[in-house]
Scaffold this active site. Structure first.
Site, PDB file in Angstrom:
ATOM      1  N   ASP A  37      25.474  70.688 -24.172  1.00 54.24           N
ATOM      2  CA  ASP A  37      25.896  69.353 -24.971  1.00 54.24           C
ATOM      3  C   ASP A  37      25.717  69.693 -26.360  1.00 54.24           C
ATOM      4  OD1 ASP A  37      25.827  66.499 -26.055  1.00 54.24           O
ATOM      5  OD2 ASP A  37      25.407  66.086 -23.522  1.00 54.24           O
ATOM      6  N   ASP A  63      30.067  72.854 -27.538  1.00 54.20           N
ATOM      7  CA  ASP A  63      31.013  71.804 -27.970  1.00 54.20           C
ATOM      8  C   ASP A  63      32.200  72.158 -27.250  1.00 54.20           C
ATOM      9  OD1 ASP A  63      33.058  70.285 -28.830  1.00 54.20           O
ATOM     10  OD2 ASP A  63      32.443  70.522 -30.988  1.00 54.20           O
ATOM     11  N   ASN A  90      32.132  67.459 -17.561  1.00 55.40           N
ATOM     12  CA  ASN A  90      31.643  65.997 -17.523  1.00 55.40           C
ATOM     13  C   ASN A  90      31.863  65.492 -19.004  1.00 55.40           C
ATOM     14  OD1 ASN A  90      29.860  63.773 -16.720  1.00 55.40           O
ATOM     15  ND2 ASN A  90      28.668  64.581 -18.558  1.00 55.40           N
ATOM     16  N   TYR A 156      42.058  57.478 -23.985  1.00 50.83           N
ATOM     17  CA  TYR A 156      41.166  57.764 -22.994  1.00 50.83           C
ATOM     18  C   TYR A 156      42.017  57.459 -21.504  1.00 50.83           C
ATOM     19  CZ  TYR A 156      37.012  57.310 -19.973  1.00 50.83           C
ATOM     20  OH  TYR A 156      35.972  57.541 -18.996  1.00 50.83           O
ATOM     21  N   LYS A 160      42.395  60.926 -18.962  1.00 53.87           N
ATOM     22  CA  LYS A 160      41.873  60.877 -17.685  1.00 53.87           C
ATOM     23  C   LYS A 160      42.661  61.167 -16.394  1.00 53.87           C
ATOM     24  CE  LYS A 160      37.580  60.688 -18.838  1.00 53.87           C
ATOM     25  NZ  LYS A 160      36.560  61.928 -18.791  1.00 53.87           N
TER      26      LYS A 160
HETATM   27  P1  NAP Z   1      27.800  59.337 -22.223  1.00 51.31           P
HETATM   28  O1  NAP Z   1      26.577  58.454 -21.921  1.00 51.31           O
HETATM   29  O2  NAP Z   1      28.345  59.075 -23.544  1.00 51.31           O
HETATM   30  O3  NAP Z   1      27.233  60.923 -22.286  1.00 51.31           O
HETATM   31  C1  NAP Z   1      28.173  62.069 -22.592  1.00 51.31           C
HETATM   32  C2  NAP Z   1      27.388  63.127 -23.189  1.00 51.31           C
HETATM   33  O4  NAP Z   1      28.708  64.218 -23.659  1.00 51.31           O
HETATM   34  C3  NAP Z   1      26.872  62.789 -24.506  1.00 51.31           C
HETATM   35  O5  NAP Z   1      25.478  63.421 -24.659  1.00 51.31           O
HETATM   36  C4  NAP Z   1      27.906  63.202 -25.470  1.00 51.31           C
HETATM   37  O6  NAP Z   1      27.201  63.408 -26.898  1.00 51.31           O
HETATM   38  C5  NAP Z   1      28.405  64.557 -24.944  1.00 51.31           C
HETATM   39  N1  NAP Z   1      29.660  65.199 -25.634  1.00 51.31           N
HETATM   40  C6  NAP Z   1      30.526  64.078 -26.233  1.00 51.31           C
HETATM   41  N2  NAP Z   1      31.605  65.109 -26.746  1.00 51.31           N
HETATM   42  C7  NAP Z   1      31.024  66.530 -26.265  1.00 51.31           C
HETATM   43  C8  NAP Z   1      31.483  67.538 -26.616  1.00 51.31           C
HETATM   44  N3  NAP Z   1      32.686  67.984 -27.331  1.00 51.31           N
HETATM   45  N4  NAP Z   1      31.093  68.635 -25.959  1.00 51.31           N
HETATM   46  C9  NAP Z   1      29.802  68.527 -25.209  1.00 51.31           C
HETATM   47  N5  NAP Z   1      29.240  67.361 -25.226  1.00 51.31           N
HETATM   48  C10 NAP Z   1      29.983  66.310 -25.442  1.00 51.31           C
HETATM   49  O7  NAP Z   1      28.932  59.467 -21.394  1.00 51.31           O
HETATM   50  P2  NAP Z   1      28.864  59.015 -19.649  1.00 51.31           P
HETATM   51  O8  NAP Z   1      29.008  57.627 -19.679  1.00 51.31           O
HETATM   52  O9  NAP Z   1      27.698  59.726 -18.827  1.00 51.31           O
HETATM   53  O10 NAP Z   1      30.221  59.722 -19.232  1.00 51.31           O
HETATM   54  C11 NAP Z   1      30.166  61.202 -18.795  1.00 51.31           C
HETATM   55  C12 NAP Z   1      31.586  61.404 -18.419  1.00 51.31           C
HETATM   56  O11 NAP Z   1      31.981  60.400 -17.178  1.00 51.31           O
HETATM   57  C13 NAP Z   1      32.648  61.359 -19.325  1.00 51.31           C
HETATM   58  O12 NAP Z   1      33.699  62.153 -19.013  1.00 51.31           O
HETATM   59  C14 NAP Z   1      33.434  59.781 -19.108  1.00 51.31           C
HETATM   60  O13 NAP Z   1      34.534  59.679 -19.794  1.00 51.31           O
HETATM   61  C15 NAP Z   1      33.141  59.695 -17.500  1.00 51.31           C
HETATM   62  N6  NAP Z   1      33.260  58.340 -17.165  1.00 51.31           N
HETATM   63  C16 NAP Z   1      32.259  57.515 -17.456  1.00 51.31           C
HETATM   64  C17 NAP Z   1      32.209  56.272 -17.120  1.00 51.31           C
HETATM   65  C18 NAP Z   1      31.001  55.345 -17.501  1.00 51.31           C
HETATM   66  O14 NAP Z   1      31.382  53.823 -17.115  1.00 51.31           O
HETATM   67  N7  NAP Z   1      30.052  55.646 -18.034  1.00 51.31           N
HETATM   68  C19 NAP Z   1      33.282  55.887 -16.221  1.00 51.31           C
HETATM   69  C20 NAP Z   1      34.178  56.684 -16.010  1.00 51.31           C
HETATM   70  C21 NAP Z   1      34.251  58.049 -16.211  1.00 51.31           C
HETATM   71  P3  NAP Z   1      27.570  62.179 -27.916  1.00 51.31           P
HETATM   72  O15 NAP Z   1      26.690  60.980 -27.390  1.00 51.31           O
HETATM   73  O16 NAP Z   1      27.073  62.873 -29.330  1.00 51.31           O
HETATM   74  O17 NAP Z   1      29.026  61.654 -27.736  1.00 51.31           O
END
Ligand code: NAP
Length: 255
Positions: A37, A63, A90, A156, A160
């Site tokens: 991360d 990153d 992810n 976004y 996706k």
């Molecule tokens: P989250 O709670 O924001 O966690 C994502 C993690 O990835 C955070 O620690 C974030 O750090 C980190 N990150 C961001 N940019 C990065 C980079 N360039 N390199 C490495 N790490 C990075 O997100 P989540 O909800 O768990 O989502 C995870 C995945 O599922 C994402 O791809 C998201 O689009 C997808 N998704 C989520 C949902 C939902 O409803 N939650 C629905 C559909 C799909 P920071 O906090 O500093 O950004």
């Protein structure tokens, strides 16, 4: 035997939310987990937690949008654990929420850089190890927003949708080498990403109700709901599945 015993799994964006839940579940099911991360404190804390359960994990700052970082870290993980069997792409951000004509080129690219280029880079640098090992499983986190439209967050949606087809193309490219590539399409999952979306609203409770009503099951998903899908696609239970879309969305896209 546990479900992913003797496999090394890399999870990007592993410190929080869906990535975090996936790291814990993969470790519980026997994997050596590379938690990666940009949030180092949270990632290191998670690794301590996993090790405290007597399970195997290490943390790397990664990153996904920085080629130099990806190129350095992937070989380090291979050196530490001796194999790379599973990659969970992810890491992702929701990005700017404006109509398309109001988005700057920089705002657009900020999302594309992480959500598309990050998946490309991690896949690119992991594939040689999987080829050498004779197989592997790559799990790309897309979204219901990669399947259907909604009038919000245009970059976004674009990213996706791209991840969905990148998964199918790579599934076809690497099938002969027994490298499987699938996408997961979560509905709204109650993680920091969604919490940060709700927080600035004038009425977050009302915002939550609106999100809940988008799902026929009547509520948001939990990070574990997705992590179970990750473990399935990572394990040999899914050995005949490649190029497919695992939709875990409380019925969001069934209408
Ligand atoms: P989250 O709670 O924001 O966690 C994502 C993690 O990835 C955070 O620690 C974030 O750090 C980190 N990150 C961001 N940019 C990065 C980079 N360039 N390199 C490495 N790490 C990075 O997100 P989540 O909800 O768990 O989502 C995870 C995945 O599922 C994402 O791809 C998201 O689009 C997808 N998704 C989520 C949902 C939902 O409803 N939650 C629905 C559909 C799909 P920071 O906090 O500093 O950004």
């Amino acid at each position: 035997m546990k479900r992913v015993e003797n496999k090394t799994a890399i999870v990007t964006g592993g410190s929080l939310g869906i990535g975090r839940a996936s790291c814990v579940l993969l470790a519980k099911e026997g994997a050596r987990v590379a938690v990666t991360d940009i949030l180092d404190t949270e990632g290191e804390k998670l690794v301590e937690e996993i090790k405290g359960m007597g399970l195997v994990a290490e943390y790397w700052h990664l990153d996904t949008s920085n080629e130099k970082n990806v190129k350095e870290v992937i070989p380090e993980i291979h050196k530490k654990f001796g194999s790379i069997d599973v990659l969970v792409n992810n890491a992702g951000i929701s990005g700017i929420n404006k109509p398309t004509d109001e988005i700057s080129y920089e705002e657009w690219n900020a999302v594309i850089k992480i959500n598309i280029n990050g998946v490309f880079l991690c896949t690119k640098y992991v594939i040689p190890y999987m080829k050498e090992a004779g197989g592997g499983s790559i799990i790309n986190m897309s979204s219901v927003y990669g399947l259907v439209g909604a009038a919000d967050i245009p970059p976004y949606h674009a990213s996706k949708g791209a991840v969905r087809l990148m998964s199918k193309t790579d599934a076809l490219f690497y099938a002969k080498g027994q490298i499987r590539v699938n996408s997961i399409h979560p509905g709204f999952i109650y993680t920091p990403m969604v919490q940060n979306f709700l927080k600035p609203l004038t009425n977050p409770n009302e915002g939550m109700k609106i999100l809940e009503n988008l799902h026929p099951l009547g509520h948001l998903g939990e990070a574990d709901d997705i992590a179970y899908g990750v473990v399935y696609l990572a394990s040999d239970e899914s050995k005949f599945i490649t190029g497919s879309e695992l939709v875990i969305d409380g019925g969001y896209t069934a209408r």
